[in-house]
Design a protein around this motif. Structure first.
Motif, short mmCIF file in Angstrom:
data_model
loop_
_atom_site.label_atom_id
_atom_site.label_comp_id
_atom_site.label_asym_id
_atom_site.label_seq_id
_atom_site.Cartn_x
_atom_site.Cartn_y
_atom_site.Cartn_z
N TYR A 198 20.42 34.03 57.67
CA TYR A 198 19.32 33.34 57.00
C TYR A 198 18.02 34.09 57.29
N PRO A 199 16.90 33.62 56.76
CA PRO A 199 15.62 34.29 57.07
C PRO A 199 15.27 34.17 58.55
N HIS A 200 15.39 35.28 59.27
CA HIS A 200 15.09 35.33 60.70
C HIS A 200 14.20 36.53 60.99
N PRO A 201 12.90 36.33 61.12
CA PRO A 201 12.01 37.46 61.41
C PRO A 201 12.34 38.19 62.71
N ARG A 202 12.78 37.47 63.72
CA ARG A 202 13.10 38.14 64.98
C ARG A 202 14.28 39.08 64.81
N LEU A 203 15.19 38.75 63.94
CA LEU A 203 16.37 39.58 63.73
C LEU A 203 16.11 40.69 62.71
N MET A 204 15.22 40.43 61.76
CA MET A 204 14.87 41.44 60.75
C MET A 204 13.34 41.48 60.63
N PRO A 205 12.65 42.04 61.63
CA PRO A 205 11.20 41.92 61.72
C PRO A 205 10.40 42.70 60.67
N ASP A 206 11.03 43.57 59.90
CA ASP A 206 10.33 44.27 58.83
C ASP A 206 10.58 43.63 57.47
N PHE A 207 11.40 42.62 57.44
CA PHE A 207 11.82 42.02 56.17
C PHE A 207 11.33 40.58 56.05
N GLN B 290 13.63 50.03 36.62
CA GLN B 290 12.24 50.48 36.45
C GLN B 290 11.32 49.31 36.21
N TYR B 291 11.80 48.34 35.45
CA TYR B 291 11.03 47.12 35.19
C TYR B 291 10.73 46.39 36.50
N MET B 292 11.75 46.27 37.35
CA MET B 292 11.58 45.59 38.62
C MET B 292 10.52 46.30 39.48
N HIS B 293 10.63 47.60 39.59
CA HIS B 293 9.66 48.35 40.39
C HIS B 293 8.25 48.22 39.81
N ASP B 294 8.14 48.29 38.49
CA ASP B 294 6.82 48.18 37.86
C ASP B 294 6.20 46.83 38.13
N ARG B 295 7.00 45.79 38.05
CA ARG B 295 6.46 44.44 38.29
C ARG B 295 5.98 44.31 39.73
N ARG B 296 6.75 44.83 40.68
CA ARG B 296 6.34 44.71 42.08
C ARG B 296 5.13 45.60 42.37
N LEU B 297 5.05 46.75 41.71
CA LEU B 297 3.87 47.61 41.87
C LEU B 297 2.63 46.87 41.38
N GLY B 298 2.76 46.19 40.26
CA GLY B 298 1.62 45.45 39.72
C GLY B 298 1.22 44.25 40.56
N LEU B 299 2.15 43.75 41.35
CA LEU B 299 1.87 42.57 42.18
C LEU B 299 1.60 42.93 43.64
N GLY B 300 1.49 44.21 43.94
CA GLY B 300 1.06 44.59 45.28
C GLY B 300 2.14 44.85 46.29
N GLY B 301 3.36 45.17 45.83
CA GLY B 301 4.38 45.56 46.79
C GLY B 301 5.54 44.59 46.87
N TYR B 302 6.51 44.96 47.69
CA TYR B 302 7.77 44.24 47.74
C TYR B 302 7.68 42.99 48.62
N VAL B 303 8.42 41.99 48.20
CA VAL B 303 8.49 40.70 48.88
C VAL B 303 9.97 40.34 49.00
N PRO B 304 10.41 39.87 50.18
CA PRO B 304 9.64 39.67 51.41
C PRO B 304 9.47 40.97 52.19
N THR B 305 8.32 41.08 52.82
CA THR B 305 8.03 42.19 53.72
C THR B 305 7.16 41.66 54.85
N ARG B 306 7.51 42.04 56.06
CA ARG B 306 6.68 41.67 57.21
C ARG B 306 6.03 42.94 57.74
N VAL B 307 4.71 42.93 57.83
CA VAL B 307 3.95 44.09 58.28
C VAL B 307 3.03 43.67 59.42
N VAL B 308 2.99 44.47 60.47
CA VAL B 308 2.06 44.21 61.58
C VAL B 308 0.97 45.26 61.53
#
Length: 910
Positions: A192-201, A466-484
């Motif tokens: 499941y969504p676990h930041p401690r286990l996947m801290p970049d995702f 390509q459509y998927m990448h273009d949409r995420r580029l227009g919205l500021g990057g990939y989700v989910p993403t955890r950045v410190v």
């Protein structure tokens, strides 16, 4: 942030009662118009006109009675739907690939010899909701801010992984490592969504149901708090929480809705996936959960958008002049709708439309297949886009979207709408073939019949990808993403800690007040001070923190629009839009949610905050332990203060306030560094070390838990050669015995250290025993370090064997060792096996009760005299004193008579 004029007024509904009618003639004209509409066009038309008038009144910000429940149709009419900016055909192909890969990933995880489980049906029902969000709404972090915060429904995680696979964020090896985090490392994926286990995702852990909703509310509020205090620009951030309708039964899901409405959190949207099913059956078989939730959210002051039907129903609803179709929708229970999702078109024709000639006439020109495919709104991209767009554009209120779906949608007749679908984890070959055909994927029968079903990728250069990448580029990057992005903080120098290290002199203060004095000095620091976030559940005064009111002030986005009753006092209650203190009312769950949001701001927004959450000790780990686990999983940092700690220290409050076990509960949380300090100078070293570990150059993802007490004592000044390392690691010799000839050791923590010192004196003066007193600042950390040593030794038998710190520290001390605290014996017993000598513990096991401190401690046999008898008992066991002295000591100190004990300091001082 919505302006004051955009917010809901305090009175949002209500009918006139004593309000005088200043123009009776005009009033009568309106009433006559209504009568005419009823007489000439019928009740349904009159009802429609009234609803349109209410809608227009709301648009004009006119307070009118709030409708708790509306018809079982879409809130946004077809005529008001906005233009859909996407390519629906391409998005359908993307979604089909995502659906396939999500289901296949879970199914492959059940291959022979693995069988690690997983869930298919939840994402199948909510896939379209996520897809519209990914393609058109969810903002990423590439612009340098925190983007949007998306709380994904935990059971839908396979779908999020499947989409990341299409975007080359995850590989086939990753998908095949689903739920095999160690055996498939470094390719394993968490269940499941676990930041401690996947801290970049992952950013937010959500599968402990109910914690996602409350976490999202307080995340949205923390965004506003940080913006108001000019710590981070969060004006573009929107918080999305994807939830299940069954999940809304959790108390935490609905318990804090009003704070979101009260503070006008229009940066928050709940999307409730209403597939009408819990984990094992219908949510409201005999009722209508969407109507129920609409009433709850409206009553709490939220904007409600219902998304019930897809576009195939639009022509039928357009024909419904008599309201007979809407009435059938209104009166059909959820259990029956679930049945319709599993039956044929002919069945639906006969049972939903069939018993009323007007209804049957509506579908006479439709085939059974067309009736079967009359769909639900949560699967229609255009309808979803309209709902999402309306939500993000709505001002002054949080929004909930109640989206009706089918659990297991597109997975075939063995899955769709079935009660057991949540537990179904593997598709048969026939299921796979039907699923493939439903999704129009170019996968052959041979590929499905020979071994594990394949993943599907349309190709990196395909139009869909390509459509998927273009949409995420227009919205500021990939989700989910955890950045410190945060940088280490400049930490205070020694001068900041000097005051509390001096001790309290002739004044008696509780350790709670010692901490508050230190906190006040820390908050004066020019670099660090503004980053402290004070949190308490309604009792700042109880903890002696009212001294912060005039300077730090209590956060309220509307400020203080009244004259405070204590305004003439020096420590008057003061609210401010830029206040530093969070006063969340009597809600430990709300406070802990604030703690988590503040403690993870270093990652969410790249700006570290230092939350300090102070609460009645009993109502911390016991009441909100699941949230503390959520805090650890979210890699949040900060200080947690269990005030009024101990089973015997909070005199008079009785059983439900008598905490003798939270230190033991804290020991179960791997991210919690727990201490039980006795004096102010110990607190200074612990807090300093906490700031270093959590906010220094080599920051760690831990949080600090300190138990502090409300009993006033005199705090000694820091010794000249203080053992700072011992304080931080968990034990140091506080007082060396100076007289007596029979050696012994007393280990104590927290409020018990003064009892141990008194026992040391009695033992020397009356029993010729020379006892050293050790302050065990952290039983938990001593055990944790010892366990780590043993694990190393187990795996490195040919290396030099490590010796636990507690063993090394006590190596030169002559036993026996007697441990004592205001906790149950299991707390000090954690270190028993590593103490180099005979070891015995005294503790407050059992229920607490209301009495004097002295009587309670005598009852539990943990007071100074009981410690004396405990030491003598162990010495007798070793043959160093005669056993006859034990009965003498018991009689001398009247240990069997609780009323003979000194009552001790009274009151509930902070």
């Amino acid at each position: 942030m919505a302006s004051g004029s955009d917010r809901n007024p305090i009175i949002i509904g209500g009918l006139p009662s004593q309000v005088p009618d200043f123009d009776p003639e005009e009033t009568q004209e309106w009433l006559d118009s209504l009568d005419a509409a009823v007489d000439e066009r019928g009740r349904e038309r009159a009802r429609y006109l009234m609803l349109r008038l209410i809608e227009r009144a709301r648009e004009k910000r006119v307070a009118v009675p709030e409708m708790r429940s509306t018809d079982y149709v879409n809130t946004i009419p077809t005529r008001a739907e906005p233009f859909f900016p996407g390519n629906e055909e391409i998005e359908r192909k993307i979604l089909n690939a995502t659906r396939w890969n999500a289901a296949v990933m879970v199914s492959r995880a059940q291959r022979p010899g693995i069988g690690v489980g997983g869930h298919i049906a939840t994402f199948a029902s909510s896939a379209s909701l996520y897809d519209v969000g990914f393609n058109h709404f969810f903002r990423g972090k590439d612009e340098g801010d925190g983007g949007d915060q998306v709380f994904f429904q935990g059971h839908a995680s396979p779908g999020i992984y499947a989409r990341a696979f299409l975007l080359d964020r995850l590989s086939e090896d990753n998908l095949d490592g689903f739920r095999q985090e160690k055996s498939k490392a470094p390719h394993g994926l968490s269940s499941y969504p676990h930041p401690r286990l996947m801290p970049d995702f992952w950013e937010f852990p959500t599968v402990s149901m109910g914690l996602g909703p409350i976490g999202a509310i307080y995340q949205a509020r923390m965004n506003r708090y940080m913006h108001a205090r000019e710590i981070a620009d969060t004006s573009k951030s929107h918080v999305w929480a994807f939830l299940g309708d069954g999940e809304m039964d959790e108390p935490e899901s609905l318990g804090q809705l009003t704070i979101a409405a009260r503070e006008g959190l229009d940066n928050l949207t709940f999307v409730v996936n209403c597939n009408l099913q819990r984990l094992d059956g219908p949510v409201r078989g005999n009722g209508k959960v969407i109507q129920e939730l609409e009433s709850v959210f409206r009553g709490a002051g939220w904007n409600v958008i219902k998304l019930i039907w897809d576009r195939t129903w639009d022509p039928l609803l357009a024909q419904d002049r008599d309201g007979i179709l809407v009435n059938r929708m209104n009166t059909t229970p959820d259990g029956q709708f679930q049945t319709y999702a599993t039956e044929s078109g002919a069945y639906i024709r006969d049972h939903f439309f069939g018993d009323d000639q007007r209804l049957r006439a509506m579908v006479e020109g439709m085939t059974d297949d067309q009736i079967l495919h009359l769909g639900r709104g949560g699967h229609d991209h255009k309808k979803i886009y309209a709902a999402f767009k309306a939500a993000v554009e709505h001002k002054g209120q949080p929004t909930v979207i109640l989206a009706k779906t089918v659990k297991g949608w597109t997975l075939g007749p063995n899955f769709e709408g079935r009660n057991a679908t949540h537990q179904m984890k593997k598709l048969t070959v026939d299921d796979l073939k039907g699923f493939r055909d439903r999704l129009h994927l170019p996968i052959s029968d041979k590929e499905l019949e020979s071994g594990a079903p394949p993943y599907y990728h349309p190709g990196r250069d395909s139009e869909e990808i390509q459509y998927m990448h273009d949409r995420r580029l227009g919205l500021g990057g990939y989700v989910p993403t955890r950045v410190v992005r945060s940088k280490p903080l400049a930490l205070p120098d020694d001068k900041t800690y000097a005051s509390v290290k001096k001790g309290s002199g002739q004044q008696s203060i509780a350790t709670t007040m010692a901490f508050v004095r230190l906190l006040k000095d820390l908050m004066r620091d020019k670099e660090l001070g503004k980053r402290f976030v004070l949190i308490a559940p309604d009792e700042y005064r109880t903890f002696g923190m009212d001294s912060f009111f005039p300077s730090a002030k209590i956060y309220n986005p509307l400020g203080q629009q009244y004259e405070s009753v204590d305004r003439e006092l020096l420590l008057a209650y003061k609210e401010s839009p830029t206040g530093q203190m969070l006063h969340d009312g009597i809600s430990e769950a709300g406070c802990t949610a604030s703690l988590i949001a503040a403690g993870s701001a270093y990652a969410t927004h790249g700006e570290p905050l230092i939350p300090v959450y102070v609460f009645y000790s009993m109502f911390g780990f016991q009441r909100t332990g699941d949230q503390f686990w959520q805090m650890s999983d979210q890699l949040a940092r900060g200080f947690v203060l269990g005030a009024t700690a101990g089973r015997t220290t909070l005199t008079g409050e009785g059983l439900q306030h008598a905490d003798g076990h939270s230190q033991l509960l804290a020991s179960t949380n791997p991210g919690c560094v727990a201490y039980d300090p006795a004096f102010g100078f110990e607190i200074a070293h612990i807090v300093r070390d906490g700031l270093r570990r959590m906010y220094g150059p080599d920051s760690e993802d831990v949080f600090y838990y300190l138990t502090v007490y409300n009993e006033p004592i005199r705090h000694p000044a820091e010794p000249a050669n203080v053992d700072a390392e011992g304080i931080v690691k968990g034990v140091y010799r506080f007082s060396e015995g100076t007289s007596g000839s029979i050696p012994a050791q007393i280990m104590a923590s927290g409020v018990a250290v003064p009892w141990a010192v008194e026992a040391q004196k009695i033992l020397a003066e009356e029993w010729n025993v020379k006892a050293d007193v050790w302050s065990a600042t952290s039983w938990n950390e001593l055990r944790r370090e010892a366990v780590a040593c043993e694990e190393y030794n187990l795996l490195h038998p040919e290396e030099e064997q490590r010796v636990p710190y507690v063993t090394r520290k006590l190596a030169g001390a002559q036993g026996p060792f007697v441990a004592v605290s205001d906790w149950m014996r299991a707390v000090p017993d954690q270190i028993a096996r590593w103490v180099p000598g005979t070891y015995q513990s005294l503790g407050a096991d059992g229920f607490g009760f209301a009495d004097t401190r002295g009587a309670a401690r005598r009852f539990f046999h943990i007071d100074a005299q009981s410690i004396v008898v405990g030491v003598l008992t162990e010495l007798a066991r070793e043959g160093k004193v005669d056993r006859s002295v034990l009965k003498q000591a018991i009689d001398r100190y009247q240990l069997l008579d609780v009323s003979a004990a000194d009552p001790g300091a009274a009151g509930g001082d902070a």
